[in-house]
Design a protein around this motif. Sequence first.
Motif, PDB file in Angstrom:
ATOM      1  N   PHE A 128      -2.001   4.289  -4.356  1.00  0.00           N
ATOM      2  CA  PHE A 128      -2.410   3.782  -5.658  1.00  0.00           C
ATOM      3  C   PHE A 128      -1.725   2.466  -6.024  1.00  0.00           C
ATOM      4  N   ALA A 129      -0.794   2.021  -5.189  1.00  0.00           N
ATOM      5  CA  ALA A 129      -0.077   0.781  -5.474  1.00  0.00           C
ATOM      6  C   ALA A 129      -0.985  -0.420  -5.188  1.00  0.00           C
ATOM      7  N   PRO A 130      -0.797  -1.552  -5.886  1.00  0.00           N
ATOM      8  CA  PRO A 130      -1.597  -2.759  -5.614  1.00  0.00           C
ATOM      9  C   PRO A 130      -1.432  -3.207  -4.165  1.00  0.00           C
ATOM     10  N   GLU A 131      -2.452  -3.790  -3.646  1.00  0.00           N
ATOM     11  CA  GLU A 131      -2.424  -4.244  -2.254  1.00  0.00           C
ATOM     12  C   GLU A 131      -1.337  -5.285  -2.071  1.00  0.00           C
ATOM     13  N   ASN A 132      -0.617  -5.166  -0.948  1.00  0.00           N
ATOM     14  CA  ASN A 132       0.477  -6.072  -0.595  1.00  0.00           C
ATOM     15  C   ASN A 132       1.653  -6.005  -1.569  1.00  0.00           C
ATOM     16  N   ALA A 133       1.733  -4.932  -2.377  1.00  0.00           N
ATOM     17  CA  ALA A 133       2.902  -4.754  -3.241  1.00  0.00           C
ATOM     18  C   ALA A 133       4.102  -4.372  -2.382  1.00  0.00           C
ATOM     19  N   THR A 134       5.280  -4.753  -2.840  1.00  0.00           N
ATOM     20  CA  THR A 134       6.495  -4.428  -2.098  1.00  0.00           C
ATOM     21  C   THR A 134       6.664  -2.912  -2.035  1.00  0.00           C
ATOM     22  N   ALA A 135       6.935  -2.424  -0.843  1.00  0.00           N
ATOM     23  CA  ALA A 135       6.983  -0.977  -0.647  1.00  0.00           C
ATOM     24  C   ALA A 135       8.343  -0.381  -0.998  1.00  0.00           C
ATOM     25  N   THR A 136       9.427  -1.095  -0.766  1.00  0.00           N
ATOM     26  CA  THR A 136      10.763  -0.521  -0.920  1.00  0.00           C
ATOM     27  C   THR A 136      11.411  -0.984  -2.211  1.00  0.00           C
ATOM     28  N   SER A 137      12.428  -0.269  -2.615  1.00  0.00           N
ATOM     29  CA  SER A 137      13.144  -0.618  -3.837  1.00  0.00           C
ATOM     30  C   SER A 137      14.040  -1.835  -3.654  1.00  0.00           C
ATOM     31  N   ILE A 138      14.307  -2.235  -2.425  1.00  0.00           N
ATOM     32  CA  ILE A 138      15.154  -3.408  -2.195  1.00  0.00           C
ATOM     33  C   ILE A 138      14.332  -4.688  -2.075  1.00  0.00           C
ATOM     34  N   GLY A 139      13.001  -4.586  -2.289  1.00  0.00           N
ATOM     35  CA  GLY A 139      12.170  -5.779  -2.385  1.00  0.00           C
ATOM     36  C   GLY A 139      11.662  -6.332  -1.080  1.00  0.00           C
ATOM     37  N   VAL A 140      11.661  -5.556  -0.017  1.00  0.00           N
ATOM     38  CA  VAL A 140      11.142  -6.044   1.271  1.00  0.00           C
ATOM     39  C   VAL A 140      10.159  -5.029   1.821  1.00  0.00           C
ATOM     40  N   GLY A 141       9.200  -5.522   2.625  1.00  0.00           N
ATOM     41  CA  GLY A 141       8.275  -4.647   3.341  1.00  0.00           C
ATOM     42  C   GLY A 141       7.046  -4.285   2.531  1.00  0.00           C
ATOM     43  N   ASN A 142       5.988  -4.000   3.272  1.00  0.00           N
ATOM     44  CA  ASN A 142       4.731  -3.535   2.697  1.00  0.00           C
ATOM     45  C   ASN A 142       4.286  -2.298   3.445  1.00  0.00           C
ATOM     46  N   ALA A 143       3.523  -1.466   2.763  1.00  0.00           N
ATOM     47  CA  ALA A 143       3.032  -0.242   3.384  1.00  0.00           C
ATOM     48  C   ALA A 143       1.515  -0.328   3.511  1.00  0.00           C
ATOM     49  N   HIS A 144       1.047  -0.245   4.765  1.00  0.00           N
ATOM     50  CA  HIS A 144      -0.391  -0.281   5.008  1.00  0.00           C
ATOM     51  C   HIS A 144      -0.878   0.982   5.716  1.00  0.00           C
ATOM     52  N   SER A 145       0.040   1.899   6.017  1.00  0.00           N
ATOM     53  CA  SER A 145      -0.339   3.118   6.729  1.00  0.00           C
ATOM     54  C   SER A 145       0.665   4.215   6.381  1.00  0.00           C
ATOM     55  N   TRP A 146       0.323   5.418   6.798  1.00  0.00           N
ATOM     56  CA  TRP A 146       1.226   6.531   6.546  1.00  0.00           C
ATOM     57  C   TRP A 146       2.578   6.366   7.232  1.00  0.00           C
ATOM     58  N   PRO A 147       2.646   5.891   8.468  1.00  0.00           N
ATOM     59  CA  PRO A 147       3.970   5.657   9.058  1.00  0.00           C
ATOM     60  C   PRO A 147       4.817   4.694   8.228  1.00  0.00           C
TER      61      PRO A 147
END
Length: 401
Positions: A128-147
């Motif tokens: 449900f997060a916006p596309e290309n939103a930062t995945a981690t709390s430290i401000g790096v990385g994106n999530a595009h899959s379950w892994p």
Amino acid sequence: MATADVKRLVVGTAMTAAAALGQLVSGLGTAVLAPFVLLWLVLAPGGVGVLHSLAGVERARLARWGPEVVAPEPPPTRLRAALADPTTRRELRWLVRHLAVGLPLGMLGFLLPLVAVRDTAFPLYWRFAPENATATSIGVGNAHSWPDALAVTLLGVGWIAIILGLAPGMARLQAEPGRRLLSAGPDADLSLRIAELTATRAGALDAHATELRRIERALHDGTQNRIVTVTVLLGAARRMVARDPAGADELLERAQSAAEQALAELRTVSRSILPPVLADRGLAGALTGLAAESAVPCSVDVEMSRRCAASVEATAYFVVAEALTNIVKHSGAEQAGVTVRAAGDRLVLTVSDDGRGGADEHGGSGLTGIRHRVAAHDGTLRLTSPTGGPTVVEVELPCGA
């Protein structure tokens, strides 16, 4: 290590970390005020009084999370006298250190649980997060899959490990300047110690009087009545022996039964004064016997390289006996555990159960008596019993000579 021991270790570590986080966040409250008090001291009159008030708030906060910080005599509030007063100078040094150390540590205590929950729960909401939103709390990385989402969860687990491992030390580091600089000094410590010993002596005398009353009741209501019964039956049998030998024989049999019951009750009372099993089998054997007689299954783990003083071992025995009685009566537990460790010159005793929790020391459950017994040896008692359990009673006693 048994599964129950692992469970108790995990629960104890989590509760310690949670208490440390609470202490850090409470310290954040006084640390946030520190820069404003410094500005008040520099720019406005009356800042010395505000400094004294904040120091008093910090003493009260530290007392909620550990030993009392004894306040010194009320320091002066007039600027000239305050600058020459050692208490004011110590409070000012605490203020600077609390701002420099306590504030960042308090912020960490507030933020670490938030980022741990945020990253650990990331797989629940990452779609449900916006596309290309930062995945981690430290401000790096994106999530595009379950892994990718599960990798963020691993970061959350890392935050949890940091909390469990570092939070207690962070809380001690935050509290150390206040405990060292805001206390009244050696003379007040000595006065507090005298007051503690006076209270301990009074508690020990109360516990001793309570124990004497318990023994008196046991002898009066049990053994004495049995012996009176034996006397009456023997007298009746003596009068009947000539005219009704069969009836006299029945009375003698009842007298013998009453005498045996009186003897058993006397043995029970004598064991409650100082169990001979302590001298015969040591503390480990005595506690094993208690656990075997408990209605709730109980495991015992004792590691002692040497014997303690007889009075200390007797206190440890009675603490376990009372704690197991409480577990059977009040906890609804399915499993209990007793561990004993010798840590330097201290005997550390832990009694735990998986019951409903909510133990109240002032609710007539025998915990007050346990505390008095422990205090008589200058020991400490800590009770942890949240609603829903588990309940953990931890006692430390000096081993003695």
